[in-house]
Design an enzyme around this catalytic site. Structure first.
Site, mmCIF file in Angstrom:
data_model
loop_
_atom_site.group_PDB
_atom_site.id
_atom_site.type_symbol
_atom_site.label_atom_id
_atom_site.label_comp_id
_atom_site.label_asym_id
_atom_site.label_seq_id
_atom_site.Cartn_x
_atom_site.Cartn_y
_atom_site.Cartn_z
ATOM 1 N N CYS A 1 -16.205 -46.920 -1.725
ATOM 2 C CA CYS A 1 -14.923 -46.300 -1.356
ATOM 3 C C CYS A 1 -13.978 -47.179 -1.231
ATOM 4 C CB CYS A 1 -15.619 -45.981 0.678
ATOM 5 S SG CYS A 1 -16.436 -44.384 0.314
ATOM 6 N N ASP B 1 -20.925 -46.209 4.778
ATOM 7 C CA ASP B 1 -22.428 -46.085 5.685
ATOM 8 C C ASP B 1 -23.045 -44.597 4.743
ATOM 9 O OD1 ASP B 1 -20.203 -46.329 7.574
ATOM 10 O OD2 ASP B 1 -19.745 -44.168 8.621
ATOM 11 N N SER C 1 -22.936 -37.753 10.430
ATOM 12 C CA SER C 1 -21.702 -38.286 9.239
ATOM 13 C C SER C 1 -21.038 -37.349 8.662
ATOM 14 C CB SER C 1 -22.790 -37.935 7.463
ATOM 15 O OG SER C 1 -21.592 -37.957 6.782
#
Length: 581
Positions: free
Chosen positions: A76, A108, A497
């Site tokens: 990310c 995450d 999420s």
């Protein structure tokens, strides 16, 4: 040499090699206190350290903080060093001196389903705190913040709102989709494949093949999950350049966006354009609209509440519900839809989506953005790619109302969030299946112990109880993978999420750890969830609920020292954004 006729605020005395210069400090309204005058000789020496430091000419210029959330743990934020170099080039070419510094990020997707996931939401506060701290400490004249993973997007904006100096945020962009068995895939598919493997519908060889193809390069997770939801929201908010976020992480155009952002922050400094002029009640409403219209992550609710708090603008859960109810879902994006973020980019990007929302009369068009133009002016230049199918016409939405709703009831007096995008179900009634933590739930699903009709309850996962309010993608994806998404509901004081879909309710407040009604549920209690009437209730009398609450004892804190304990002692309710300020 006399300074008698020069206002004190404009006196810039700089001594180097016996030369004294008087300069205007209009573009150094803060950094002059670090760099200017004989008294600052030691600071200049440290800033000019040998070949690695700054030159006297550099110190004459505005000092611009470049806050980077780069880490090499996961895709990310991996490419943000590359983009930071382009940002700094833009700053230098526009007459500034960039100083890059790093803060933290938690992936995450990597920590999901483990104790480590509890650090994710906490990292949002650490990102905001650290950017604020370094910027105040070094008295930067302006700041640009680079973000990528879920919590770094709101964390950077929260910091800029606190600082209220000329500043903007730049999103690193989405990952490209992987290709598995002839179809585009994202990390959502990998999580759901775990449940499919447990059910025996895919082989271990197929799972391994999918694992190798799910993340083909750098960039944030590819659906309208939390990162892309927030990237969309902060552009609609005006604090990021419109159209910059939807450019994919690996696209050559992304480097150009980074360079332009570096130049833009210098323009903001020259015009003293600040977050307080950009982040307003109306621009927050624009951001909420974008979450509803794209079927975005429920985390958008949590994060926009937090940004509003830092900007000192009143905002409540009811505001989210009101906006969602009048906003159709126009973007056909995963997890509830068909397409990924790069498809939106090819369709015309976030700026085209903005234009479509303006056509629908859903945005406040006169809100200022970081460019100095209004959101309406920025969107006017957007173009639609012929034949695109990602963004629906206003008269042909995927759903007539937004992708989420706010529910209340005797289980959530302070509210909770349900995601409605990608499903038609609005009512569920069934027995409670009680779990005190996420790991036990995941094991029960994999073990076939969750049956159609059940309401899975995961508690003590809230901001205080976790602490840290874990996301539950492992659990929700396992439910989907097991083929139970239409038949099982899930209720938690934790988070989901952005990749979560199904009949799932999160952010239940008050949370269990402080004696919220979710804490007194017992195995088999009947729970009724009705999105139409905005209710989530347990079929118990008020007297029974009160009796159970009186008999309830708070759990022992899971952490008694360190950052986790500090967070648990200071964090607010999820209904208020789970902020620590």
């Amino acid at each position: 040499m006399s300074f008698d006729n020069i206002p004190p605020a404009l006196i810039y005395i700089y001594a180097y090699a016996g030369e004294y210069r008087i300069m205007s400090n209009k573009l150094k309204p803060r950094s002059y206190a670090i760099t200017d005058g004989p008294d600052r000789a030691a600071a200049r020496t440290m800033l000019m350290f040998g070949d690695g430091g700054l030159s006297p000419e550099d110190l004459d210029k505005p000092i611009i903080g470049v806050a980077n959330t780069w880490i090499e743990i996961g895709p990310c934020n991996f490419h943000l060093r590359r983009l930071a170099a382009k940002v700094k080039a833009g700053i230098r070419d526009a007459g500034g001196t960039p100083l890059e510094f790093n803060t933290v990020s938690i992936s995450d997707g990597i920590t999901m389903g483990t104790e480590g996931m509890k650090t994710s939401l906490i990292s949002r506060e650490v990102v905001a705190d650290s950017i604020e701290l370094v910027s105040i400490g070094n008295m930067f004249d302006a700041v640009i913040a680079l973000c990528g993973c879920d919590k770094t997007v709101p964390g950077t904006v929260m910091a800029l709102a606190r600082l209220d100096i000329p500043s903007l945020t730049l999103y690193g962009g989405s990952i490209m989709p992987g290709n598995f068995q002839g179809r585009d895939v994202t990390i959502q598919d990998v999580f759901e494949a775990v449940g499919q493997h447990a059910e025996g519908t895919i082989t271990v060889e197929e799972l391994d093949d999918l694992i190798s193809k799910g993340c083909p390069g750098p960039g944030a997770c590819g659906g309208q999950f939390t990162a892309n939801t927030m990237a969309t929201a902060v552009e609609m908010l005006g604090i990021a350049p419109l159209g910059s976020g939807s450019v994919p992480a690996v696209a050559e155009e992304k480097d150009n966006e980074a360079y332009k952002a570096g130049q833009l922050v210098m323009d903001m400094l020259a015009n003293d354009r600040r977050p307080s002029q950009i982040i307003t009640r109306k621009s927050l409403e624009n951001a909420i609209t974008s979450v509803a219209a794209t079927g975005g992550s429920t985390n958008g609710v949590l994060h926009l509440l937090a940004i509003a708090y830092e900007a000192q603008i009143p905002l409540t859960l009811e505001d989210f519900h009101t906006i969602s109810q009048k906003t159709p879902v126009l973007a056909d994006l995963k997890p509830g839809g068909q397409f990924v973020a790069t498809d939106l980019y090819e369709a015309g990007g976030i700026q085209f989506l903005t234009k479509r929302l303006i056509e629908a009369g859903l945005l406040h068009t006169d809100e200022l953005t970081v460019t100095g133009k209004t959101i309406g002016e920025e969107a006017a230049a957007a173009t639609e790619t012929a034949g695109q199918q990602v963004v629906r016409a206003v008269n042909a939405p995927l759903k007539p109302t937004g992708g989420f709703a706010i529910l209340r009831g005797n289980l959530a007096p302070d509210g909770c969030v349900i995601k409605l995008a990608g499903q038609e179900k609005t009512l569920h009634r069934g027995p409670a299946r009680i779990f005190e933590r996420e790991e036990d739930t995941f094991a029960a699903i994999k073990g076939g112990k969750i049956k159609p009709g059940d309401v899975v309850v995961i508690r003590y996962e809230g901001p205080i109880g976790g602490p840290g309010m874990r996301e539950m993608l492992g659990v929700t994806a396992a439910i989907v993978g097991a083929g139970l998404s239409e038949d099982v509901a899930l209720l938690t004081d934790g988070r989901f999420s952005g990749a979560t879909h199904g009949f799932m309710i999160c952010h239940v407040a008050p949370e269990a750890a402080i004696g919220g009604p979710i804490a007194i549920l017992q195995e088999g209690d009947e729970i009724v969830i009705d999105a139409r009437t905005r209710r989530v209730d347990v079929s118990l009398s008020d007297a029974e609920i009160q009796a159970r609450l009186e008999a309830w004892d708070p759990p022992t804190p899971r952490y008694t020292r360190g950052v986790m304990a500090k967070y648990a002692k200071s964090v607010s309710s999820a209904s208020e954004g789970a902020v620590t300020g």
